[in-house]
Scaffold this active site. Structure first.
Site, PDB file in Angstrom:
ATOM      1  N   MET A  94     -15.232  -6.480  24.861  1.00 18.50           N
ATOM      2  CA  MET A  94     -15.301  -5.203  24.146  1.00 18.50           C
ATOM      3  C   MET A  94     -14.675  -4.043  24.914  1.00 18.50           C
ATOM      4  SD  MET A  94     -16.457  -6.170  21.340  1.00 18.50           S
ATOM      5  CE  MET A  94     -16.864  -4.651  20.484  1.00 18.50           C
ATOM      6  N   HIS A 113      -9.227 -11.445  16.867  1.00 16.95           N
ATOM      7  CA  HIS A 113      -9.695 -10.237  16.187  1.00 16.95           C
ATOM      8  C   HIS A 113     -10.060 -10.610  14.745  1.00 16.95           C
ATOM      9  CE1 HIS A 113      -9.931  -5.968  15.245  1.00 16.95           C
ATOM     10  NE2 HIS A 113      -9.283  -6.244  14.127  1.00 16.95           N
ATOM     11  N   ASP A 149      -5.323  -3.951  19.598  1.00 16.31           N
ATOM     12  CA  ASP A 149      -5.074  -5.015  18.608  1.00 16.31           C
ATOM     13  C   ASP A 149      -3.658  -4.946  18.024  1.00 16.31           C
ATOM     14  OD1 ASP A 149      -7.791  -5.845  18.943  1.00 16.31           O
ATOM     15  OD2 ASP A 149      -8.416  -4.292  17.541  1.00 16.31           O
ATOM     16  N   GLU A 178     -12.442 -18.329  12.918  1.00 16.37           N
ATOM     17  CA  GLU A 178     -12.102 -17.994  14.313  1.00 16.37           C
ATOM     18  C   GLU A 178     -12.272 -19.219  15.203  1.00 16.37           C
ATOM     19  OE1 GLU A 178     -13.762 -14.417  16.002  1.00 16.37           O
ATOM     20  OE2 GLU A 178     -14.129 -13.564  14.033  1.00 16.37           O
TER      21      GLU A 178
HETATM   22  C1  GRF Z   1     -15.530 -12.123  17.120  1.00 20.79           C
HETATM   23  O1  GRF Z   1     -15.674 -11.737  15.778  1.00 20.79           O
HETATM   24  C2  GRF Z   1     -14.154 -11.778  17.643  1.00 20.79           C
HETATM   25  O2  GRF Z   1     -13.174 -11.869  16.662  1.00 20.79           O
HETATM   26  C3  GRF Z   1     -14.323 -10.343  18.068  1.00 20.79           C
HETATM   27  O3  GRF Z   1     -15.624 -10.288  18.616  1.00 20.79           O
HETATM   28  C4  GRF Z   1     -16.418 -11.312  18.047  1.00 20.79           C
HETATM   29  C5  GRF Z   1     -16.930 -12.135  19.185  1.00 20.79           C
HETATM   30  O4  GRF Z   1     -17.836 -13.127  18.785  1.00 20.79           O
HETATM   31  N1  GRF Z   1     -13.269  -9.960  18.962  1.00 20.79           N
HETATM   32  P1  GRF Z   1     -18.321 -14.211  19.822  1.00 20.79           P
HETATM   33  O5  GRF Z   1     -18.898 -13.454  21.032  1.00 20.79           O
HETATM   34  O6  GRF Z   1     -17.164 -15.072  20.217  1.00 20.79           O
HETATM   35  O7  GRF Z   1     -19.402 -14.970  19.108  1.00 20.79           O
END
Ligand code: GRF
Length: 222
Positions: A94, A113, A149, A178
């Site tokens: 983050m 993302h 991004d 993802e």
């Molecule tokens: C995911 O939605 C990713 O795309 C974003 O942050 C979230 C992380 O989720 N960058 P996790 O910690 O991998 O469960």
């Protein structure tokens, strides 16, 4: 770690479900790579616990230590380099990458993302997709540059936005993709199949989608 496997360092600030997807893909033999270290800027991030459970070194680097952001990123880069990291995968990390981290791993940082970039960079992207009436959303794996991004796009998955979606239901639908797309993109990198052409990433040796491939939302009549 098997010979010739790509050495990955994962940066995560939270629960680490994408980290887990990468670890699982490696464990199953479908991704020829090894995670040599997981680093977090949050001491009690569950991602660190996932790493420990997988027998991977888990390191907290305090972002509030000496030297400001630059000092923090230098310590971060030293940990990653010390573990032989060749590719850094941001997985729910983050913070914006600054010059020190980018310089330590040029062209070797990926991020995932939860939107179809370049639409909806930044935060609260599922909510913004719904509020803006998007019929599709999804996720994007991209190389990281100095912007938020904005780096060259490697891979995307598309999901529909449904009329009764909440931020949570859409996020969950995207997250499932993802977990498929991130290991896939890392595999393409590991296999040396990604080529940068300006802002585009060209992928060597994949089966192209059919020229007619398309999904429509709302669905066309059967
Ligand atoms: C995911 O939605 C990713 O795309 C974003 O942050 C979230 C992380 O989720 N960058 P996790 O910690 O991998 O469960």
């Amino acid at each position: 770690m098997t010979a010739g496997a790509l050495t990955l360092g994962v940066l995560a600030s939270g629960r680490g479900s994408n980290l887990q997807a990468i670890l699982d893909e490696i464990a199953s033999g479908r991704l020829h790579a090894a995670v040599s270290v997981v680093v977090s800027d949050v001491g009690d991030a569950f991602a660190l616990e996932r790493a420990r459970r997988a027998g991977v070194p888990a390191v907290f680097v305090d972002p509030h230590g000496p030297g400001g952001k630059d000092g923090y990123e230098r310590r971060l880069a030293a940990v990653l380099s010390g573990h032989g990291v060749a590719l850094v995968a941001l997985a729910g990390y983050m913070r914006i990458c600054g010059p020190a981290l980018l310089a330590a791993f040029p062209g070797r940082i990926l991020n995932i993302h939860p939107s179809l970039l370049p639409a909806f960079p930044g935060l609260h992207v599922q909510r913004r997709a719904i509020e803006n009436g998007a019929r599709f959303s999804g996720c994007t794996v991209h190389f990281v540059d100095a912007g938020v991004d904005t780096g060259p796009i490697v891979a995307q998955a598309v999901v529909p936005v449904l009329d009764d979606d909440t931020e949570e239901t859409l996020a969950a639908r995207i997250l499932r993709q993802e977990h498929r797309v991130y290991p896939h993109a890392i595999r393409l990198f590991a296999e040396g199949r990604l080529r940068l052409a300006g802002r585009r990433v060209l992928v060597d040796g994949t089966d192209p989608l059919a020229d007619t491939a398309a999904i429509v939302n709302p669905a066309l009549p059967a």
